[in-house]
Scaffold this motif. Structure first.
Motif, PDB file in Angstrom:
ATOM      1  N   VAL A 107       0.760  -0.954  -0.623  1.00  0.00           N
ATOM      2  CA  VAL A 107       0.112   0.263   0.271  1.00  0.00           C
ATOM      3  C   VAL A 107       0.583   0.810  -0.039  1.00  0.00           C
ATOM      4  N   HIS A 108       1.226   1.326   0.918  1.00  0.00           N
ATOM      5  CA  HIS A 108       2.401   2.458   1.409  1.00  0.00           C
ATOM      6  C   HIS A 108       3.722   2.448   0.311  1.00  0.00           C
ATOM      7  N   LEU A 109       3.669   3.899   0.358  1.00  0.00           N
ATOM      8  CA  LEU A 109       5.868   3.983  -0.524  1.00  0.00           C
ATOM      9  C   LEU A 109       6.905   3.416   0.127  1.00  0.00           C
ATOM     10  N   ILE A 110       7.398   2.549  -0.525  1.00  0.00           N
ATOM     11  CA  ILE A 110       8.063   1.627  -0.414  1.00  0.00           C
ATOM     12  C   ILE A 110      10.246   2.453  -0.132  1.00  0.00           C
ATOM     13  N   CYS A 111      10.877   2.788   0.489  1.00  0.00           N
ATOM     14  CA  CYS A 111      12.345   3.414   0.297  1.00  0.00           C
ATOM     15  C   CYS A 111      13.682   2.217   1.406  1.00  0.00           C
ATOM     16  N   PRO A 112      14.326   1.777   0.184  1.00  0.00           N
ATOM     17  CA  PRO A 112      15.297   0.787   0.621  1.00  0.00           C
ATOM     18  C   PRO A 112      16.433   2.021   0.632  1.00  0.00           C
ATOM     19  N   MET A 113      17.453   1.294   1.827  1.00  0.00           N
ATOM     20  CA  MET A 113      18.399   2.265   2.479  1.00  0.00           C
ATOM     21  C   MET A 113      19.287   1.631   2.029  1.00  0.00           C
ATOM     22  N   LEU A 114      20.275   1.556   1.969  1.00  0.00           N
ATOM     23  CA  LEU A 114      21.425   1.100   2.398  1.00  0.00           C
ATOM     24  C   LEU A 114      22.465   1.818   2.941  1.00  0.00           C
ATOM     25  N   TYR A 126      10.375   3.179  -4.293  1.00  0.00           N
ATOM     26  CA  TYR A 126       9.368   2.012  -4.881  1.00  0.00           C
ATOM     27  C   TYR A 126       7.846   2.097  -4.675  1.00  0.00           C
ATOM     28  N   ARG A 127       7.043   1.520  -5.892  1.00  0.00           N
ATOM     29  CA  ARG A 127       5.742   1.371  -4.933  1.00  0.00           C
ATOM     30  C   ARG A 127       5.580   0.287  -5.819  1.00  0.00           C
ATOM     31  N   PHE A 128       4.307  -0.919  -4.918  1.00  0.00           N
ATOM     32  CA  PHE A 128       3.465  -1.419  -5.894  1.00  0.00           C
ATOM     33  C   PHE A 128       2.472  -1.249  -6.292  1.00  0.00           C
ATOM     34  N   ILE A 129       2.407  -1.446  -7.992  1.00  0.00           N
ATOM     35  CA  ILE A 129       1.265  -0.770  -8.391  1.00  0.00           C
ATOM     36  C   ILE A 129       0.535  -2.614  -9.425  1.00  0.00           C
ATOM     37  N   ALA A 130      -0.401  -2.332  -8.940  1.00  0.00           N
ATOM     38  CA  ALA A 130      -0.915  -3.625 -10.019  1.00  0.00           C
ATOM     39  C   ALA A 130       0.292  -4.875  -9.538  1.00  0.00           C
ATOM     40  N   GLU A 134       7.557  -0.115  -9.267  1.00  0.00           N
ATOM     41  CA  GLU A 134       7.845   0.116 -10.208  1.00  0.00           C
ATOM     42  C   GLU A 134       7.873   1.139  -9.540  1.00  0.00           C
ATOM     43  N   GLU A 135       9.858   1.697  -9.671  1.00  0.00           N
ATOM     44  CA  GLU A 135      10.410   2.989  -9.652  1.00  0.00           C
ATOM     45  C   GLU A 135       9.308   4.539  -9.410  1.00  0.00           C
ATOM     46  N   GLN A 136       9.978   5.276  -8.401  1.00  0.00           N
ATOM     47  CA  GLN A 136       9.204   6.516  -8.552  1.00  0.00           C
ATOM     48  C   GLN A 136       9.945   7.427  -7.878  1.00  0.00           C
ATOM     49  N   SER A 137      10.977   7.281  -7.879  1.00  0.00           N
ATOM     50  CA  SER A 137      12.454   8.447  -7.828  1.00  0.00           C
ATOM     51  C   SER A 137      13.732   7.231  -7.844  1.00  0.00           C
ATOM     52  N   PRO A 138      14.627   8.067  -8.281  1.00  0.00           N
ATOM     53  CA  PRO A 138      15.752   7.191  -8.997  1.00  0.00           C
ATOM     54  C   PRO A 138      16.993   6.970  -7.771  1.00  0.00           C
ATOM     55  N   ALA A 139      17.681   5.892  -8.124  1.00  0.00           N
ATOM     56  CA  ALA A 139      18.846   5.535  -7.096  1.00  0.00           C
ATOM     57  C   ALA A 139      20.017   6.989  -6.411  1.00  0.00           C
ATOM     58  N   ARG A 149      13.392  14.219   4.616  1.00  0.00           N
ATOM     59  CA  ARG A 149      12.397  15.447   4.784  1.00  0.00           C
ATOM     60  C   ARG A 149      11.506  15.942   3.484  1.00  0.00           C
ATOM     61  N   GLN A 150      12.100  15.545   2.144  1.00  0.00           N
ATOM     62  CA  GLN A 150      10.894  15.015   0.976  1.00  0.00           C
ATOM     63  C   GLN A 150       9.198  14.114   0.943  1.00  0.00           C
ATOM     64  N   MET A 151       9.441  13.478   1.867  1.00  0.00           N
ATOM     65  CA  MET A 151       8.501  13.153   1.508  1.00  0.00           C
ATOM     66  C   MET A 151       7.376  13.387   3.117  1.00  0.00           C
ATOM     67  N   LYS A 152       6.202  13.068   1.684  1.00  0.00           N
ATOM     68  CA  LYS A 152       4.647  13.726   2.203  1.00  0.00           C
ATOM     69  C   LYS A 152       3.761  12.374   2.316  1.00  0.00           C
ATOM     70  N   GLU A 153       4.202  11.962   2.801  1.00  0.00           N
ATOM     71  CA  GLU A 153       3.261  10.714   3.190  1.00  0.00           C
ATOM     72  C   GLU A 153       3.687   9.252   3.646  1.00  0.00           C
ATOM     73  N   PRO A 154       3.060   8.820   4.264  1.00  0.00           N
ATOM     74  CA  PRO A 154       3.454   7.279   5.022  1.00  0.00           C
ATOM     75  C   PRO A 154       4.825   6.268   3.811  1.00  0.00           C
ATOM     76  N   CYS A 155       5.295   5.465   4.297  1.00  0.00           N
ATOM     77  CA  CYS A 155       6.775   5.165   4.044  1.00  0.00           C
ATOM     78  C   CYS A 155       7.048   4.258   4.106  1.00  0.00           C
ATOM     79  N   VAL A 156       7.579   2.913   4.015  1.00  0.00           N
ATOM     80  CA  VAL A 156       8.031   1.780   4.590  1.00  0.00           C
ATOM     81  C   VAL A 156       9.405   1.967   4.509  1.00  0.00           C
ATOM     82  N   PHE A 157      10.215   1.803   5.446  1.00  0.00           N
ATOM     83  CA  PHE A 157      12.209   1.592   5.022  1.00  0.00           C
ATOM     84  C   PHE A 157      12.475   0.038   5.422  1.00  0.00           C
ATOM     85  N   ILE A 158      13.570  -0.093   4.302  1.00  0.00           N
ATOM     86  CA  ILE A 158      13.396  -1.294   5.080  1.00  0.00           C
ATOM     87  C   ILE A 158      15.694  -0.967   4.054  1.00  0.00           C
TER      88      ILE A 158
END
Length: 203
Positions: A107-114, A126-130, A134-139, A149-158
């Motif tokens: 459901v939420h935006l996903i932000c992988p961080m290394l 990234y976001r799951f669509i159907a 799908e990538e929402q912002s590039p690496a 600080r740019q995020m304006k919605e719930p996000c899952v971090f991994i």
């Protein structure tokens, strides 16, 4: 299609064999040694567990970053050498995309961080669509505070960066920040293989 997949982008090392999307065998380790010391042993062990030889494989998949330069070099060069020896194709997969794929959140935006060292992280969104990732912002490599600080919605971090900078992320986003369990922060080669399958099928 039988695929051997490798990940050596971070401190963990993972090897897996899948057959048409079904996991045959997988080995994931985290040791304080260079991956070159145990990668071939891990490949031999996984192939043996799957009852396969290198010549039985139809293709190879490997993470291509972002991540540790030395680790990536070891994984990519090993994969290319094996593929060249048996004349089979190779697919490269983003380590961030792999982490996002491992996130059960749909459901939420996903932000992988290394962790990129020097107070920076490698990250993307990234976001799951159907049911398609799908990538929402590039690496990019960036300070975590400025990215979050740019995020304006719930996000899952991994990922390792998400765990390292969890207090900072929570301080900025509060209840809009969600985190995956620690065991999901390690890149799994089986996920690399599953992501590569559609790319093999589409040539």
């Amino acid at each position: 299609m039988k695929i051997l997949a490798l990940d050596t982008a971070t401190s963990s090392c993972s090897v897996a064999v899948t057959d048409d999307g079904n996991l045959c065998a997988e080995l994931t380790t985290r040791k304080n040694q260079t991956h070159s010391k145990h990668l071939m042993e891990a490949i031999d062990a996984v192939l043996s567990s799957a009852g396969l030889g290198v010549g039985d494989l139809d293709g190879f998949a490997v993470t291509i970053g972002p991540g540790s330069f030395t680790g990536l070099r070891i994984g990519i060069s090993t994969t290319k050498a094996l593929a060249f020896a048996v004349d089979k194709p190779v697919v490269g997969i983003s380590s961030l995309e792999t982490l996002a794929w491992q996130c059960a959140e749909r459901v939420h935006l996903i932000c992988p961080m290394l962790d990129a060292r020097k107070a920076e992280v490698y990250c993307a969104t990234y976001r799951f669509i159907a049911d398609h990732l799908e990538e929402q912002s590039p690496a990019c490599a960036v300070m975590p505070e400025s990215f979050v600080r740019q995020m304006k919605e719930p996000c899952v971090f991994i990922g390792s960066g998400a765990q390292l900078y969890r207090p900072i992320i929570k301080n900025i986003l509060g209840d809009q920040a969600h985190f995956r369990p620690y065991d999901l922060d390690i890149i799994r080669a089986s996920s690399v293989a599953f992501l590569s399958l559609q790319r093999f099928k589409s040539n």
